[in-house]
Motif scaffolding. Structure first.
Motif, PDB file in Angstrom:
ATOM      1  N   ARG A  64       0.802  -1.339  -0.039  1.00 35.23           N
ATOM      2  CA  ARG A  64       0.011   0.043   0.055  1.00 35.23           C
ATOM      3  C   ARG A  64       0.819   1.178  -0.036  1.00 35.23           C
ATOM      4  O   ARG A  64       0.466   2.374  -0.470  1.00 35.23           O
ATOM      5  N   ASP A  65       2.091   1.138   0.469  1.00 33.37           N
ATOM      6  CA  ASP A  65       2.996   2.352   0.752  1.00 33.37           C
ATOM      7  C   ASP A  65       3.628   2.658  -0.472  1.00 33.37           C
ATOM      8  O   ASP A  65       4.655   3.593  -0.380  1.00 33.37           O
ATOM      9  N   PHE A  66       3.509   1.735  -1.542  1.00 31.32           N
ATOM     10  CA  PHE A  66       4.615   1.930  -2.652  1.00 31.32           C
ATOM     11  C   PHE A  66       4.142   3.276  -3.238  1.00 31.32           C
ATOM     12  O   PHE A  66       3.188   3.637  -3.569  1.00 31.32           O
ATOM     13  N   GLN A  67       5.501   4.122  -3.589  1.00 30.06           N
ATOM     14  CA  GLN A  67       5.332   5.272  -4.048  1.00 30.06           C
ATOM     15  C   GLN A  67       5.492   5.271  -5.598  1.00 30.06           C
ATOM     16  O   GLN A  67       6.486   4.947  -6.153  1.00 30.06           O
ATOM     17  N   ARG A  68       4.282   5.500  -6.255  1.00 23.60           N
ATOM     18  CA  ARG A  68       4.054   5.500  -7.966  1.00 23.60           C
ATOM     19  C   ARG A  68       4.063   6.794  -8.258  1.00 23.60           C
ATOM     20  O   ARG A  68       3.832   7.946  -7.734  1.00 23.60           O
ATOM     21  N   GLY A  69       4.308   6.993  -9.645  1.00 27.07           N
ATOM     22  CA  GLY A  69       4.043   8.260 -10.162  1.00 27.07           C
ATOM     23  C   GLY A  69       5.479   8.580 -10.809  1.00 27.07           C
ATOM     24  O   GLY A  69       6.493   8.217 -10.321  1.00 27.07           O
ATOM     25  N   LYS A 117       7.927  23.632 -17.508  1.00 25.40           N
ATOM     26  CA  LYS A 117       9.022  24.528 -17.919  1.00 25.40           C
ATOM     27  C   LYS A 117      10.417  24.436 -17.369  1.00 25.40           C
ATOM     28  O   LYS A 117      10.773  25.345 -16.979  1.00 25.40           O
ATOM     29  N   ARG A 118      10.777  23.172 -17.200  1.00 24.62           N
ATOM     30  CA  ARG A 118      11.893  22.794 -16.511  1.00 24.62           C
ATOM     31  C   ARG A 118      11.944  23.107 -15.051  1.00 24.62           C
ATOM     32  O   ARG A 118      13.053  23.074 -14.513  1.00 24.62           O
ATOM     33  N   VAL A 119      10.834  23.399 -14.553  1.00 23.16           N
ATOM     34  CA  VAL A 119      10.815  23.849 -13.041  1.00 23.16           C
ATOM     35  C   VAL A 119       9.949  22.525 -12.359  1.00 23.16           C
ATOM     36  O   VAL A 119       9.031  22.097 -12.628  1.00 23.16           O
ATOM     37  N   PHE A 120      10.756  21.822 -11.315  1.00 17.54           N
ATOM     38  CA  PHE A 120      10.479  20.793 -10.739  1.00 17.54           C
ATOM     39  C   PHE A 120       9.278  20.882 -10.025  1.00 17.54           C
ATOM     40  O   PHE A 120       9.012  22.089  -9.103  1.00 17.54           O
ATOM     41  N   ILE A 121       8.084  20.241 -10.119  1.00 19.95           N
ATOM     42  CA  ILE A 121       6.949  20.498  -9.234  1.00 19.95           C
ATOM     43  C   ILE A 121       6.571  19.232  -8.181  1.00 19.95           C
ATOM     44  O   ILE A 121       6.138  19.726  -7.205  1.00 19.95           O
ATOM     45  N   MET A 122       6.703  18.117  -8.780  1.00 21.80           N
ATOM     46  CA  MET A 122       6.250  16.958  -8.071  1.00 21.80           C
ATOM     47  C   MET A 122       6.949  15.885  -8.332  1.00 21.80           C
ATOM     48  O   MET A 122       7.406  15.430  -9.386  1.00 21.80           O
ATOM     49  N   ASP A 123       7.534  15.200  -7.161  1.00 20.64           N
ATOM     50  CA  ASP A 123       8.287  13.900  -7.257  1.00 20.64           C
ATOM     51  C   ASP A 123       7.525  12.670  -7.684  1.00 20.64           C
ATOM     52  O   ASP A 123       8.148  11.862  -8.430  1.00 20.64           O
ATOM     53  N   ASP A 124       6.393  12.407  -7.256  1.00 26.01           N
ATOM     54  CA  ASP A 124       5.324  11.308  -7.628  1.00 26.01           C
ATOM     55  C   ASP A 124       4.249  11.688  -8.112  1.00 26.01           C
ATOM     56  O   ASP A 124       3.015  11.646  -7.495  1.00 26.01           O
ATOM     57  N   CYS A 125       3.923  12.027  -9.170  1.00 25.01           N
ATOM     58  CA  CYS A 125       2.767  12.347 -10.016  1.00 25.01           C
ATOM     59  C   CYS A 125       1.839  11.308 -10.183  1.00 25.01           C
ATOM     60  O   CYS A 125       2.015  10.679 -11.360  1.00 25.01           O
ATOM     61  N   GLU A 126       1.034  10.935  -9.406  1.00 21.24           N
ATOM     62  CA  GLU A 126       0.306   9.748  -9.835  1.00 21.24           C
ATOM     63  C   GLU A 126      -0.732   9.804 -10.937  1.00 21.24           C
ATOM     64  O   GLU A 126      -1.042   8.907 -11.532  1.00 21.24           O
ATOM     65  N   PHE A 174       4.964   0.983 -12.030  1.00 20.83           N
ATOM     66  CA  PHE A 174       6.238   0.708 -11.979  1.00 20.83           C
ATOM     67  C   PHE A 174       7.000   1.546 -12.933  1.00 20.83           C
ATOM     68  O   PHE A 174       8.366   1.563 -12.839  1.00 20.83           O
ATOM     69  N   VAL A 175       6.537   2.326 -13.812  1.00 23.49           N
ATOM     70  CA  VAL A 175       7.201   3.140 -14.609  1.00 23.49           C
ATOM     71  C   VAL A 175       7.734   4.542 -14.006  1.00 23.49           C
ATOM     72  O   VAL A 175       7.047   5.024 -13.220  1.00 23.49           O
ATOM     73  N   LYS A 176       9.063   4.745 -14.353  1.00 20.86           N
ATOM     74  CA  LYS A 176       9.684   5.816 -13.741  1.00 20.86           C
ATOM     75  C   LYS A 176       9.942   6.746 -14.697  1.00 20.86           C
ATOM     76  O   LYS A 176      10.033   6.339 -16.037  1.00 20.86           O
ATOM     77  N   GLY A 177      10.160   8.232 -14.723  1.00 23.38           N
ATOM     78  CA  GLY A 177      10.612   9.239 -15.613  1.00 23.38           C
ATOM     79  C   GLY A 177      10.007  10.381 -15.262  1.00 23.38           C
ATOM     80  O   GLY A 177      10.062  10.699 -14.093  1.00 23.38           O
ATOM     81  N   VAL A 178      10.222  11.329 -16.413  1.00 24.22           N
ATOM     82  CA  VAL A 178       9.882  12.863 -16.382  1.00 24.22           C
ATOM     83  C   VAL A 178       9.062  13.157 -17.238  1.00 24.22           C
ATOM     84  O   VAL A 178       9.151  12.621 -18.473  1.00 24.22           O
ATOM     85  N   VAL A 179       7.984  13.965 -16.725  1.00 26.29           N
ATOM     86  CA  VAL A 179       7.170  14.604 -17.797  1.00 26.29           C
ATOM     87  C   VAL A 179       7.145  16.267 -17.569  1.00 26.29           C
ATOM     88  O   VAL A 179       7.141  16.688 -16.288  1.00 26.29           O
ATOM     89  N   ASP A 180       7.582  16.774 -18.632  1.00 25.12           N
ATOM     90  CA  ASP A 180       7.805  18.521 -18.625  1.00 25.12           C
ATOM     91  C   ASP A 180       6.651  18.970 -19.666  1.00 25.12           C
ATOM     92  O   ASP A 180       6.814  18.974 -20.692  1.00 25.12           O
ATOM     93  N   SER A 210      -1.512  21.759  -7.966  1.00 23.60           N
ATOM     94  CA  SER A 210      -1.682  20.641  -6.722  1.00 23.60           C
ATOM     95  C   SER A 210      -2.107  19.440  -7.234  1.00 23.60           C
ATOM     96  O   SER A 210      -2.580  19.325  -8.491  1.00 23.60           O
ATOM     97  N   ARG A 211      -1.871  18.406  -6.228  1.00 24.09           N
ATOM     98  CA  ARG A 211      -2.564  17.050  -6.882  1.00 24.09           C
ATOM     99  C   ARG A 211      -3.907  17.297  -6.959  1.00 24.09           C
ATOM    100  O   ARG A 211      -4.553  16.471  -7.691  1.00 24.09           O
TER     101      ARG A 211
END
Length: 634
Positions: free
Chosen positions: A296-301, A307-316, A325-331, A340-341
């Protein structure tokens, strides 16, 4: 507050000893881990300031410093990021309080080689402690942004650590490694050499979006201007650079940074969307499933940038749960920096992005299936069970998931099959796709429900993941062929229009009618019906579920989730060709002692339950009945 000394937990002490004695084959990665932690701290501070502009924190020059002191043999990594409070240091740094630490240590001891050990360490996220591979002592000084007091943590990795409050700590975190004595015969691992630090940062951390600086080697002369620190990384976002300018090694290092993994990814996926809503995506399929994938505690997203500014580490919101299980970056170019979430869950653009990213991931898996069977086999072995969750939850992409799904089958002991291949191999008169669910391949292959299928050479899918109990009913059919459990409903594998077979069945039904009625009365509420079986060739009896009933495994799953499920009455099927059943029927017709026959009927039912992996209603009574029968046979 005075200095306090604490003891590590037992598992933590064992883990530290493994780290100190170096299970890594490549010690250079310790610096990658420290730089990665520093980068995360800078991301978090910028995000915190964005959400609360009253936060007392300076974000004008966020950066990472690396300092070398050759005389003192120290290496220091410093950031001016979010920092940690006294309590956070104790929780995050002092105790290695990861769930699964004990499991990790056990698996680490069983690892057959150093490469396997590295993979396990990345899986359990204890990269900070890699500093003990190269240092006799590690000191950390930190102050959380907005707080006045700082904290110092120190340990030699020998079972204890100290914590104390300090008044003069700068904002952020400083980690100082007191390096082990130099090895004159191994200058390649001299971490007081500036060239070595440049080489490690360039190899592992060139893409970090914050400047990584190192002080110059020489001190300025009297009257000279102090030389400027050297910036070691290019800070170029890989997802924004042309494909032909980025190497696979650079992609792999980015994955290791954001995925907290020590292994290369299995597949790299790039996507660039242009038009009314622009965004870039760089996604990775890992080569191994994390140990907590189904918790249940698995961090997904994936990471979300605007615009190159980091907003969220785990955007579900960017990918469905079955692709967690997919990892990556969306800009994204057109989202608000203040997103916000809650807003993301309702945003129309985010839903459009999720649809396209999902289709892109599934098409990439399809490409692997077509062009690289070894890579696909690895992917399905690691993530097939979670991907099949989408068959239940994602109707829009159900066909695409089915197209990349494969299953164990009686057709081949070693190679799984697709539903398409199964359909191509179906017998001319076969109308259904047959399957059986259970806990393991061995258990389902030995099930009495399989006997007639094995005898007639009819292929059966062997489904052993918990989710299989659910999706087969949800999907229902494939290419017009019904998915049908060999353990549910009535099964008749004889060819249609076989008058001889039909006549034999009618004769048997008449022959056993009295016994079937009597056994139904004797077994009472334990069963729904007693009938003759067409699925048995060796076993005397089996229990089956009605076509529309829940299986016992599915009932247990619902109960485990806290849902009330009334017990389902099963059907007892008898094999009219088995000597035991023939003898029971003959004894019944001849008016044998009914109490003895009732015990035999009870035993027959209990044996059928045990044969499918269940447990008799009254195990102690079952054992006693078997013991009595064995005693009488002596």
């Amino acid at each position: 507050m005075p200095t306090e000394t604490f003891e590590f937990q037992v598992e933590a002490r064992q883990l530290l000893q493994l780290m100190i004695h170096s299970v890594y084959s490549n010690k250079d990665v310790f610096l990658r881990e420290l730089v990665s932690n520093a980068s995360d701290a800078l991301d978090k501070l910028r995000l915190a300031k964005l959400k609360d502009d009253t936060l007392d924190a300076d974000i004008r020059d966020l950066h990472i410093d690396i300092d070398i002191d050759k005389d003192a043999r120290t290496l220091t990594v410093r950031d001016n990021g979010i920092g940690m409070s006294y309590d956070e240091v104790g929780q995050l740094i002092g105790t290695i309080a990861n769930s699964g630490t004990a499991q990790f240590i056990e698996e680490l001891k069983e690892a057959q080689d150093r490469a396997g050990a590295e993979g396990l360490i990345g899986q359990f996220g204890v990269g900070f402690y890699s500093g003990f591979m190269v240092a006799d002592e590690v000191t950390l000084v930190t102050r959380r942004a907005g707080e006045q007091q700082g904290t110092r943590w120190s340990s030699r990795g020998e079972g204890t650590y100290t914590l104390e409050t300090v008044q003069d700590a700068p904002q952020g975190t400083t980690v100082t490694l007191h390096l082990k004595p130099a090895d004159p015969e191994n200058q390649l691992h001299d971490y007081t050499s500036p060239w070595k630090i440049r080489e490690i940062v360039k190899r592992y951390s060139d893409f970090i979006t914050w400047p990584i600086r190192m002080a110059p080697e020489s001190s300025p002369g009297e009257g000279d201007e102090a030389p400027q620190p050297e910036t070691l990384n290019s800070m170029k976002a890989l997802w924004a650079r042309p494909r032909d300018e980025v190497s696979d090694d650079e992609y792999h290092e980015l994955y290791k940074h954001i995925g907290h993994d020590w292994r290369d990814p299995l597949e790299t996926i790039r996507l660039q969307a242009e038009g009314t809503f622009e965004y870039q995506a760089l996604l990775f399929l890992p080569a191994h499933a994390p140990h907590d994938l189904f918790t249940r505690d698995f961090q997904r997203g994936v990471q979300l940038y605007v615009k190159r500014v980091f907003i969220m580490d785990d955007c579900e919101a960017l990918l469905p749960p079955y692709l967690r299980f997919v990892k990556g970056v969306v800009d994204a170019q057109d989202l608000s920096l203040n997103v916000s979430r809650e807003i993301l869950q309702q945003d129309r653009h985010i839903r459009m992005m999720q649809r396209r990213l999902t289709k892109k991931v599934l098409s990439s898996v399809k490409d692997m299936m077509t062009n690289d069977q070894d890579k696909y086999a690895t992917f399905w072995r690691e993530f097939g069970a979670v991907l099949k969750e989408g068959l239940v939850t994602d109707t829009e992409n159900r066909d695409a998931i089915l197209a990349v799904a494969s299953f164990a089958s009686t057709h081949d002991d070693s190679e799984p099959t697709t539903l398409g291949d199964y359909v191509e191999r179906m017998k001319d008169d076969q109308e259904d796709i047959y399957f059986i669910t259970g806990e393991s391949r061995q258990a389902v292959e030995n099930s009495p429900h399989m006997e007639a299928f094995r005898a007639k050479g009819i292929e059966v899918l062997l489904l052993t993941d918990p989710v299989d109990e659910v999706w087969v009913d949800t999907v229902g059919a494939y290419e017009g062929k019904t998915l049908r459990s060999v353990a549910k409903g009535e099964i008749d594998l004889d060819a249609k229009g076989d008058d001889q077979a039909d006549g034999e069945k009618e004769k048997q039904a008449e022959e056993y009618a009295g016994l079937l009625r009597w056994m139904r009365e004797q077994l009472g509420d334990d069963i729904k019906e007693v009938r003759l079986s067409s699925r048995l060739t060796v076993s005397p009896a089996c229990v089956v579920s009605d076509a529309q009933d829940l299986t016992p495994a599915l009932e247990n799953m619902y109960r485990a989730m806290g849902q009330e499920v009334p017990p389902t009455q099963r059907i007892l099927e008898l094999n009219p060709g088995h000597a035991l059943v023939k003898g029971l029927n003959q004894a019944y017709k001849e008016g044998a002692d009914r109490s003895a026959l009732a015990e035999t009927a009870e035993l027959l039912h209990a044996l059928a339950v045990v044969a499918e992996g269940g447990q008799p209603k009254e195990p102690s009574r079952f054992v006693q009945l078997v013991a009595d029968r064995l005693e009488r046979s002596l």
